[in-house]
Design a protein around this motif. Sequence first.
Motif, PDB file in Angstrom:
ATOM      1  N   ASN A 212     -36.147  18.273   8.960  1.00 41.58           N
ATOM      2  CA  ASN A 212     -36.949  19.480   9.208  1.00 41.58           C
ATOM      3  C   ASN A 212     -38.434  19.137   9.337  1.00 41.58           C
ATOM      4  OD1 ASN A 212     -34.834  21.413   9.142  1.00 41.58           O
ATOM      5  ND2 ASN A 212     -34.796  21.283   6.904  1.00 41.58           N
ATOM      6  N   ARG A 213     -38.860  18.150   8.576  1.00 40.03           N
ATOM      7  CA  ARG A 213     -40.253  17.704   8.669  1.00 40.03           C
ATOM      8  C   ARG A 213     -40.529  17.096  10.054  1.00 40.03           C
ATOM      9  NH1 ARG A 213     -43.382  12.816   7.089  1.00 40.03           N
ATOM     10  NH2 ARG A 213     -45.480  13.544   6.581  1.00 40.03           N
ATOM     11  N   VAL A 214     -39.588  16.290  10.528  1.00 38.48           N
ATOM     12  CA  VAL A 214     -39.767  15.653  11.837  1.00 38.48           C
ATOM     13  C   VAL A 214     -39.781  16.709  12.942  1.00 38.48           C
ATOM     14  CG1 VAL A 214     -38.850  13.981  13.481  1.00 38.48           C
ATOM     15  CG2 VAL A 214     -38.683  13.526  11.026  1.00 38.48           C
ATOM     16  N   ILE A 215     -38.848  17.646  12.876  1.00 39.04           N
ATOM     17  CA  ILE A 215     -38.809  18.710  13.893  1.00 39.04           C
ATOM     18  C   ILE A 215     -40.128  19.473  13.901  1.00 39.04           C
ATOM     19  CG2 ILE A 215     -37.752  20.927  14.509  1.00 39.04           C
ATOM     20  CD1 ILE A 215     -35.094  19.800  13.456  1.00 39.04           C
ATOM     21  N   ALA A 216     -40.618  19.838  12.719  1.00 31.29           N
ATOM     22  CA  ALA A 216     -41.880  20.588  12.629  1.00 31.29           C
ATOM     23  C   ALA A 216     -43.030  19.779  13.219  1.00 31.29           C
ATOM     24  CB  ALA A 216     -42.182  20.949  11.178  1.00 31.29           C
ATOM     25  N   ALA A 217     -43.038  18.466  12.961  1.00 33.06           N
ATOM     26  CA  ALA A 217     -44.109  17.614  13.493  1.00 33.06           C
ATOM     27  C   ALA A 217     -44.043  17.535  15.008  1.00 33.06           C
ATOM     28  CB  ALA A 217     -44.016  16.221  12.881  1.00 33.06           C
ATOM     29  N   VAL A 218     -42.841  17.407  15.547  1.00 35.10           N
ATOM     30  CA  VAL A 218     -42.675  17.347  17.012  1.00 35.10           C
ATOM     31  C   VAL A 218     -43.152  18.654  17.653  1.00 35.10           C
ATOM     32  CG1 VAL A 218     -40.963  17.268  18.873  1.00 35.10           C
ATOM     33  CG2 VAL A 218     -40.818  15.652  16.963  1.00 35.10           C
ATOM     34  N   LEU A 219     -42.764  19.772  17.067  1.00 28.89           N
ATOM     35  CA  LEU A 219     -43.199  21.071  17.592  1.00 28.89           C
ATOM     36  C   LEU A 219     -44.714  21.210  17.482  1.00 28.89           C
ATOM     37  CD1 LEU A 219     -40.436  23.415  16.105  1.00 28.89           C
ATOM     38  CD2 LEU A 219     -40.600  22.527  18.430  1.00 28.89           C
ATOM     39  N   TYR A 220     -45.265  20.744  16.367  1.00 29.67           N
ATOM     40  CA  TYR A 220     -46.717  20.783  16.165  1.00 29.67           C
ATOM     41  C   TYR A 220     -47.424  19.960  17.243  1.00 29.67           C
ATOM     42  CZ  TYR A 220     -51.249  19.682  14.037  1.00 29.67           C
ATOM     43  OH  TYR A 220     -52.595  19.502  13.819  1.00 29.67           O
ATOM     44  N   ILE A 221     -46.928  18.768  17.504  1.00 29.10           N
ATOM     45  CA  ILE A 221     -47.543  17.895  18.515  1.00 29.10           C
ATOM     46  C   ILE A 221     -47.460  18.528  19.899  1.00 29.10           C
ATOM     47  CG2 ILE A 221     -47.201  15.694  19.738  1.00 29.10           C
ATOM     48  CD1 ILE A 221     -46.418  14.547  16.906  1.00 29.10           C
ATOM     49  N   LEU A 222     -46.325  19.100  20.225  1.00 28.87           N
ATOM     50  CA  LEU A 222     -46.177  19.750  21.536  1.00 28.87           C
ATOM     51  C   LEU A 222     -47.090  20.964  21.658  1.00 28.87           C
ATOM     52  CD1 LEU A 222     -42.312  19.537  22.100  1.00 28.87           C
ATOM     53  CD2 LEU A 222     -44.086  18.204  23.242  1.00 28.87           C
ATOM     54  N   ARG A 223     -47.233  21.734  20.563  1.00 29.20           N
ATOM     55  CA  ARG A 223     -48.135  22.899  20.611  1.00 29.20           C
ATOM     56  C   ARG A 223     -49.583  22.465  20.747  1.00 29.20           C
ATOM     57  NH1 ARG A 223     -45.203  24.973  15.902  1.00 29.20           N
ATOM     58  NH2 ARG A 223     -43.447  26.212  16.637  1.00 29.20           N
ATOM     59  N   GLU A 224     -49.978  21.427  19.992  1.00 24.79           N
ATOM     60  CA  GLU A 224     -51.351  20.925  20.094  1.00 24.79           C
ATOM     61  C   GLU A 224     -51.645  20.422  21.501  1.00 24.79           C
ATOM     62  OE1 GLU A 224     -54.021  20.769  17.643  1.00 24.79           O
ATOM     63  OE2 GLU A 224     -52.661  22.393  17.086  1.00 24.79           O
ATOM     64  N   ASN A 225     -50.674  19.771  22.115  1.00 26.80           N
ATOM     65  CA  ASN A 225     -50.862  19.299  23.483  1.00 26.80           C
ATOM     66  C   ASN A 225     -50.851  20.451  24.481  1.00 26.80           C
ATOM     67  OD1 ASN A 225     -50.953  16.169  24.010  1.00 26.80           O
ATOM     68  ND2 ASN A 225     -49.677  16.483  22.191  1.00 26.80           N
ATOM     69  N   ALA A 226     -50.101  21.509  24.189  1.00 27.20           N
ATOM     70  CA  ALA A 226     -50.156  22.709  25.035  1.00 27.20           C
ATOM     71  C   ALA A 226     -51.545  23.335  24.958  1.00 27.20           C
ATOM     72  CB  ALA A 226     -49.085  23.714  24.608  1.00 27.20           C
ATOM     73  N   ASN A 227     -52.129  23.329  23.757  1.00 28.67           N
ATOM     74  CA  ASN A 227     -53.493  23.843  23.608  1.00 28.67           C
ATOM     75  C   ASN A 227     -54.495  22.995  24.388  1.00 28.67           C
ATOM     76  OD1 ASN A 227     -52.657  25.905  21.915  1.00 28.67           O
ATOM     77  ND2 ASN A 227     -52.992  24.728  20.047  1.00 28.67           N
ATOM     78  N   ALA A 228     -54.163  21.723  24.615  1.00 28.08           N
ATOM     79  CA  ALA A 228     -55.023  20.828  25.392  1.00 28.08           C
ATOM     80  C   ALA A 228     -54.683  20.871  26.880  1.00 28.08           C
ATOM     81  CB  ALA A 228     -54.892  19.399  24.872  1.00 28.08           C
ATOM     82  N   GLN A 265     -35.026  24.463  20.257  1.00 34.80           N
ATOM     83  CA  GLN A 265     -36.475  24.593  20.080  1.00 34.80           C
ATOM     84  C   GLN A 265     -37.261  23.789  21.110  1.00 34.80           C
ATOM     85  OE1 GLN A 265     -37.573  24.723  15.604  1.00 34.80           O
ATOM     86  NE2 GLN A 265     -35.590  23.723  15.671  1.00 34.80           N
ATOM     87  N   THR A 266     -36.627  22.748  21.666  1.00 32.23           N
ATOM     88  CA  THR A 266     -37.250  21.958  22.723  1.00 32.23           C
ATOM     89  C   THR A 266     -36.243  21.744  23.844  1.00 32.23           C
ATOM     90  OG1 THR A 266     -36.615  19.816  21.798  1.00 32.23           O
ATOM     91  CG2 THR A 266     -38.719  20.737  21.065  1.00 32.23           C
ATOM     92  N   GLU A 267     -36.750  21.287  24.994  1.00 30.70           N
ATOM     93  CA  GLU A 267     -35.909  20.984  26.149  1.00 30.70           C
ATOM     94  C   GLU A 267     -36.340  19.644  26.726  1.00 30.70           C
ATOM     95  OE1 GLU A 267     -33.428  22.746  27.393  1.00 30.70           O
ATOM     96  OE2 GLU A 267     -33.659  24.747  26.529  1.00 30.70           O
ATOM     97  N   ILE A 268     -35.408  18.953  27.362  1.00 28.96           N
ATOM     98  CA  ILE A 268     -35.713  17.678  28.013  1.00 28.96           C
ATOM     99  C   ILE A 268     -35.481  17.816  29.508  1.00 28.96           C
ATOM    100  CG2 ILE A 268     -35.060  15.250  28.250  1.00 28.96           C
ATOM    101  CD1 ILE A 268     -34.230  15.267  25.316  1.00 28.96           C
ATOM    102  N   TYR A 278     -40.313  19.235  26.340  1.00 27.44           N
ATOM    103  CA  TYR A 278     -40.969  20.533  26.478  1.00 27.44           C
ATOM    104  C   TYR A 278     -40.725  21.421  25.257  1.00 27.44           C
ATOM    105  CZ  TYR A 278     -41.624  20.518  31.657  1.00 27.44           C
ATOM    106  OH  TYR A 278     -42.023  20.274  32.948  1.00 27.44           O
ATOM    107  N   LEU A 279     -41.683  22.275  24.940  1.00 27.81           N
ATOM    108  CA  LEU A 279     -41.385  23.474  24.169  1.00 27.81           C
ATOM    109  C   LEU A 279     -40.590  24.396  25.090  1.00 27.81           C
ATOM    110  CD1 LEU A 279     -44.863  24.123  22.519  1.00 27.81           C
ATOM    111  CD2 LEU A 279     -42.780  23.459  21.313  1.00 27.81           C
ATOM    112  N   LYS A 280     -39.649  25.132  24.527  1.00 27.76           N
ATOM    113  CA  LYS A 280     -38.710  25.872  25.378  1.00 27.76           C
ATOM    114  C   LYS A 280     -39.397  26.872  26.301  1.00 27.76           C
ATOM    115  CE  LYS A 280     -37.656  29.274  21.756  1.00 27.76           C
ATOM    116  NZ  LYS A 280     -36.592  29.900  20.946  1.00 27.76           N
ATOM    117  N   GLU A 281     -40.502  27.509  25.845  1.00 29.04           N
ATOM    118  CA  GLU A 281     -41.130  28.528  26.688  1.00 29.04           C
ATOM    119  C   GLU A 281     -41.799  27.932  27.920  1.00 29.04           C
ATOM    120  OE1 GLU A 281     -44.030  28.192  23.065  1.00 29.04           O
ATOM    121  OE2 GLU A 281     -41.888  27.919  23.500  1.00 29.04           O
ATOM    122  N   TYR A 282     -42.328  26.715  27.785  1.00 31.39           N
ATOM    123  CA  TYR A 282     -42.962  26.081  28.944  1.00 31.39           C
ATOM    124  C   TYR A 282     -41.915  25.522  29.910  1.00 31.39           C
ATOM    125  CZ  TYR A 282     -47.324  26.692  26.474  1.00 31.39           C
ATOM    126  OH  TYR A 282     -48.402  27.254  25.836  1.00 31.39           O
TER     127      TYR A 282
END
Length: 737
Positions: A212-228, A265-268, A278-282
Motif C-alpha cells: 500500500n505504501r508503494v502504491i501510494a508513492a507511485v500515485l503521488y509521483i504520477l500526480r506530482e508529475n501531472a502538476n508539472a 488506479q493506474t493504466e499502462i 498513467y493515472l487512470k483519468e489521464y
Amino acid sequence: MEEILEKINGSVDAVIFKNLDSGYIVFDLDSGGVMITVVGELGDISEGERLELYGSYTTSSKYGRQFRAVSCTRTPPSTPAEIRKYLGSGIIKGVGPSLAKKIVDNYGDEALDIIENDPLRLAELKGVTGDRALFISSEYRKLSGMKNVVEYLQKFNITPAVAAAVWKKYESASIAFIRENPYILCDEELGVDFEQADAIANSEGIGADNVNRVIAAVLYILRENANAGHTCLPMKKAAEAAMSFLSLGSEAVHRGIDESVKSGQTEILRLGERDYLYLKEYYRAECYIAQRLSEMLKTSVPIIKDLSEEIAGVEFTENIKYETLQKAAINGCIANKLFILTGGPGTGKTTTLNGVIRLLKQQKRSISLAAPTGRAAKRMSELTGENARTIHRLLEVDFESGDKLKFKKNEKNNLKADVVIVDEMSMVDVLLFEALLRALKPSASLIMVGDSNQLPSVGAGNVLRDLLASGEIPSVELTEIFRQAAESLIVTNAHRIVKGENPDLDDRKNDFFFMPCQDEENIPKLIIELTKTRLPKTYGYSPLEDIQVLTPTRLGRAGTKELNRELQLALNPPSKGKDEVKVYETVFRTGDKVMQIKNDYDIEWNKGSEYGRGIFNGDIGYIDEIDKYSGNVVVNYDGRRASYTPDMLRKLDLAYAVTIHKSQGSEYNAVIMPLSSVSKNLEYRNLLYTGVTRAKNIIIIIGKKQQVYSMVQNDRRTLRYSCIKAMLLRSMNGESD
C-alpha cells in the motif's frame, strides 16, 4: 526562530462562530474565572467541553487580545454544570436545554456515561421513549467518534478539516481503516501529504516495503508529475523515481505498480518497445481525445467550395484586405470539421477569425466562442464583438458532483452550437479538452485558435502542439506581420525571439524598453519606482489595474514571493482602516491584488442579482472586505464578489507580481519583466516569448542583456510526456490501444 507555544486550560463558555467544513472556530474559554477568546482550526467544539490548548496570544486592533490555538486535547465535561451546558448546546440531535436539565438533574455527573453505555435508562424520564433514548445514544457515539478521529490525526499535524472529511467518508471505521492503511489519506479527495501518512505508518509498525505504501508513492509521483504537466511517465522513469523516493529495490516497486494496475488506479500504454504509466483519468482522457478526433477526421467531408466571393464581400463591408494565408485559413475553418489556426502577434489572427464568424453567420450556423480563462474570454469578446465564455462556463460545471470536476454538457447533453471556436488553445489541458470534445454534438465543427510558440497549459498535457505535430488536422499558420503591427517593437521583437534572433534592446523610442541592472538586489527598488511613480506619472496607468510584473520564477529577489511582499508594502501598506488576515507567511490586506491559484468549483459569487459558483486558476481580483473576527475574505473579480473562509485562502496568492506561466491568456497595458539570474531549467525561448507577448502597449525588461540573449538561443521546448500524437496516429491507422 521557532515560535514558543503556550498552554491554557479551561471550559468552553460560549461558541461565537464555527465553520464545520474548515474546522475554523471562535469561542470564549473560561480559564479559572478568566474569559479568553480562542480562535483556530480545531474542529467541532461545543459549550461545556474541557480543553487543553496550545498556541500563542495575538492582539487585533479590532477584536483585542485573542489566543490563536494550533492544537487541543479534550477531556469530557465532568461537573454537572459543564455537562448541562454541553448537552444543552444542541451538539447532540434530540437533546435541547430542557431535556439536558432533566438528564443532569436525574443522573448528575454520570449522565454522559449513561447516554453512551446504558441509554435505555433515559426512558425513565418523562417524554423520552426507548427509541428516542437509543437515537440520542447513537448520535452521542457518532460525535465522540468524530472527535476521536480529530484527536488521532492531530498528533500527526493533520487538520480538523481533513479529519472531518475522513469521518464523512469512513465514519466509525475511520481510525481502524487508517491504522490498517494510512495511505488511504493520500487520495486526491483527502489530500494528506505522503510524509504525514508515512509518519502514521511508522507509528503503527507498517513496513517500508508494504504494498500500500508503494502504491501510494507511485500515485503521488504520477500526480506530482501531472502538476508539472506530464500526463504519463515512461515506466522506467516512474519505477526509478519510486525506488529513489522510497529507498526500495526494483522488485518491491514493480510489485506495487502491478497492484496499482490490477486495482484500476493506474493504466499502462505500450508504444513500440516502451511502456507508459498513467493515472487512470489521464489515460481515459488521451484515449478519448485520440478516438474522437479520429472519428471527426474520418467522417469529415470537406466542403469543396471556393469562398472567394464571400471573402471579398467581407473585405468590402469591413473595409479590409486579407492576405493569401488569411484567405486560406478562412476557407479551411469553414470547410473542415476540425481546423487549427495559429500565428504570432500582429499576424492577423483576430481579423481572420472575425471573417470566419461573419461567413458562419451568413450560413446560419450557430456559433459558441470560448477560451480557457476569464481574462482570455473577455479579451475574445472585446476583439470579436461576440459573446465569449470560459470553457468551464460553456460546458456548465456540475456543482452537485462533489470535488471531482464534471460538466452538465456531455455526451448525453450536447452543446447546441454547430461550430465551437476556442481561442488560446495552447492553454487547454487534456482533461478540459476531453470534456469539450465529449460535449460536442456529432455534427459539430471545432475551430482551435492559438499560438504554438507560447508556453503549454498549466494543467497536464501539450494538446495544441501534439495535434499540430500529428499532421492529421488541417491547419494554417499566419506568418506575415501587418504594417501597423510592424511599427510596434513588441511585435517585431517577439517574432525575432521566435526565430532565434536577438531582440533590439537599444531602441528607447518605441514600446519595448530594456533597463540594464547588473545587481539583482536593486531590481525590487527599480520595479517599485516604475510601478508606483514613473509609469503612472508618464502614461496615467493605474499601478494595480494597468501594470503587471511578470517573472520567470517564484524564488529569489526577482521572484514573485519577494516582489509581492515589497510591492504590497509599497502599493498597499498597512493602515488603521485596513483589516488583515495572515495565512502561513502571507498577509492579505483589504485592497490587495490577488490571484486564484487553483480551480475551485464550489466558491459562491454574486454580481448584483446574478449568482454563480466557481473561481478558476489564474483569475485576478481585489480584496474588498476582510472580517477579522471570522477570518472570511471577499474578493472582487470584475464585479463578481466571491467569499472565502479561512481554509480557502490557501488557494489565493498576492498578484502584484505573477509568474509568466500564470499570465497566459492575459494582456496588460504595461508589463515589467525582471530577467537577471534565471535558473537553467527556466532559461528557454518560449518562456521569454510568452512574457513579451502579454504586453499590449509597453514592456520593460530589467536585468542583463546576456540573460535575454541566452533565453533566445535556448530553443528547448518544455518537455512533457504525453501520448496524444501517437494515439491519434494509431487510431487513424485503425489500430486499437
